[in-house]
Write a protein that holds these residues in place. Structure first.
Motif, PDB file in Angstrom:
ATOM      1  N   SER A  30       0.819  -1.213   0.000  1.00  0.00           N
ATOM      2  CA  SER A  30       0.000   0.000   0.000  1.00  0.00           C
ATOM      3  C   SER A  30       0.851   1.261   0.000  1.00  0.00           C
ATOM      4  O   SER A  30       0.425   2.295  -0.517  1.00  0.00           O
ATOM      5  N   VAL A  31       2.051   1.179   0.542  1.00  0.00           N
ATOM      6  CA  VAL A  31       2.908   2.366   0.638  1.00  0.00           C
ATOM      7  C   VAL A  31       3.719   2.558  -0.643  1.00  0.00           C
ATOM      8  O   VAL A  31       3.873   3.695  -1.125  1.00  0.00           O
ATOM      9  N   TYR A  32       4.217   1.464  -1.192  1.00  0.00           N
ATOM     10  CA  TYR A  32       5.073   1.588  -2.381  1.00  0.00           C
ATOM     11  C   TYR A  32       4.520   0.851  -3.595  1.00  0.00           C
ATOM     12  O   TYR A  32       4.447   1.384  -4.692  1.00  0.00           O
ATOM     13  N   GLY A  33       4.174  -0.379  -3.432  1.00  0.00           N
ATOM     14  CA  GLY A  33       3.840  -1.259  -4.535  1.00  0.00           C
ATOM     15  C   GLY A  33       4.723  -2.487  -4.426  1.00  0.00           C
ATOM     16  O   GLY A  33       5.207  -2.819  -3.347  1.00  0.00           O
ATOM     17  N   ALA A  34       4.938  -3.170  -5.534  1.00  0.00           N
ATOM     18  CA  ALA A  34       5.742  -4.391  -5.499  1.00  0.00           C
ATOM     19  C   ALA A  34       6.227  -4.729  -6.897  1.00  0.00           C
ATOM     20  O   ALA A  34       5.806  -4.115  -7.882  1.00  0.00           O
ATOM     21  N   ALA A  35       7.100  -5.712  -6.945  1.00  0.00           N
ATOM     22  CA  ALA A  35       7.635  -6.165  -8.226  1.00  0.00           C
ATOM     23  C   ALA A  35       7.860  -7.669  -8.175  1.00  0.00           C
ATOM     24  O   ALA A  35       7.997  -8.250  -7.100  1.00  0.00           O
ATOM     25  N   TRP A  36       7.893  -8.255  -9.345  1.00  0.00           N
ATOM     26  CA  TRP A  36       8.305  -9.646  -9.492  1.00  0.00           C
ATOM     27  C   TRP A  36       9.665  -9.675 -10.179  1.00  0.00           C
ATOM     28  O   TRP A  36       9.931  -8.869 -11.086  1.00  0.00           O
ATOM     29  N   TYR A  37      10.477 -10.617  -9.736  1.00  0.00           N
ATOM     30  CA  TYR A  37      11.785 -10.843 -10.309  1.00  0.00           C
ATOM     31  C   TYR A  37      11.907 -12.344 -10.596  1.00  0.00           C
ATOM     32  O   TYR A  37      11.137 -13.143 -10.081  1.00  0.00           O
ATOM     33  N   ARG A  38      12.913 -12.711 -11.377  1.00  0.00           N
ATOM     34  CA  ARG A  38      13.170 -14.136 -11.598  1.00  0.00           C
ATOM     35  C   ARG A  38      14.657 -14.374 -11.738  1.00  0.00           C
ATOM     36  O   ARG A  38      15.420 -13.459 -12.092  1.00  0.00           O
ATOM     37  N   GLN A  39      15.043 -15.599 -11.451  1.00  0.00           N
ATOM     38  CA  GLN A  39      16.461 -15.958 -11.519  1.00  0.00           C
ATOM     39  C   GLN A  39      16.610 -17.389 -11.976  1.00  0.00           C
ATOM     40  O   GLN A  39      15.892 -18.285 -11.533  1.00  0.00           O
ATOM     41  N   THR A  40      17.581 -17.603 -12.860  1.00  0.00           N
ATOM     42  CA  THR A  40      17.953 -18.939 -13.300  1.00  0.00           C
ATOM     43  C   THR A  40      19.379 -19.208 -12.843  1.00  0.00           C
ATOM     44  O   THR A  40      20.155 -18.259 -12.633  1.00  0.00           O
ATOM     45  N   PRO A  41      19.742 -20.480 -12.691  1.00  0.00           N
ATOM     46  CA  PRO A  41      21.087 -20.816 -12.199  1.00  0.00           C
ATOM     47  C   PRO A  41      22.169 -20.172 -13.051  1.00  0.00           C
ATOM     48  O   PRO A  41      22.114 -20.207 -14.283  1.00  0.00           O
ATOM     49  N   GLY A  42      23.126 -19.557 -12.389  1.00  0.00           N
ATOM     50  CA  GLY A  42      24.250 -18.972 -13.088  1.00  0.00           C
ATOM     51  C   GLY A  42      23.997 -17.576 -13.629  1.00  0.00           C
ATOM     52  O   GLY A  42      24.903 -16.973 -14.217  1.00  0.00           O
TER      53      GLY A  42
END
Length: 116
Positions: A30-42
């Motif tokens: 509610s104050v800022y918002g949000a994000a999605w991230y992703r990661q693969t090996p290496g």
């Protein structure tokens, strides 16, 4: 400290859909918002999508037109609807603040595997 619990990952065929969910403690959504991230090996973690406090959304070019980020402030939850998934969407997905300098910790993430 914000606590984040991602869920909804799994195995999906190319072209299929999946919806990820992230439960967020505190008032980050509610104050800022949000994000999605992703990661693969290496590879380094990469940004996927953001939803700001004013509900504006932003997407990485790789997912634009296929993924949709949304939120439910009453449930302290942010979602990532993944459509038309591709092999290259395989990764561990994390949610967090959209501003990296404010991030102090990460959740466990949720694994998405795209395979035929």
């Amino acid at each position: 400290q914000v606590q984040l619990v991602e869920s909804g990952g799994g195995s999906v065929q190319p072209g299929g859909s999946l919806r990820l969910t992230c439960l967020v403690s505190g008032d980050m959504l509610s104050v800022y918002g949000a994000a999605w991230y992703r990661q693969t090996p290496g590879k380094e973690r990469e940004w996927v999508a953001t939803i700001r406090k004013n509900a504006n959304t932003y997407y990485a070019d790789a997912v634009k037109g296929r993924f949709a980020i949304s939120r439910d402030n009453a449930k302290n939850t942010v979602y990532l609807q993944m459509n038309s998934v591709k092999f290259e969407d395989t990764a561990i997905y994390y949610c967090n603040d959209y501003l990296l300098s404010r991030i102090t910790s990460w959740g466990q993430g949720t694994q998405v595997t795209v395979s035929s």
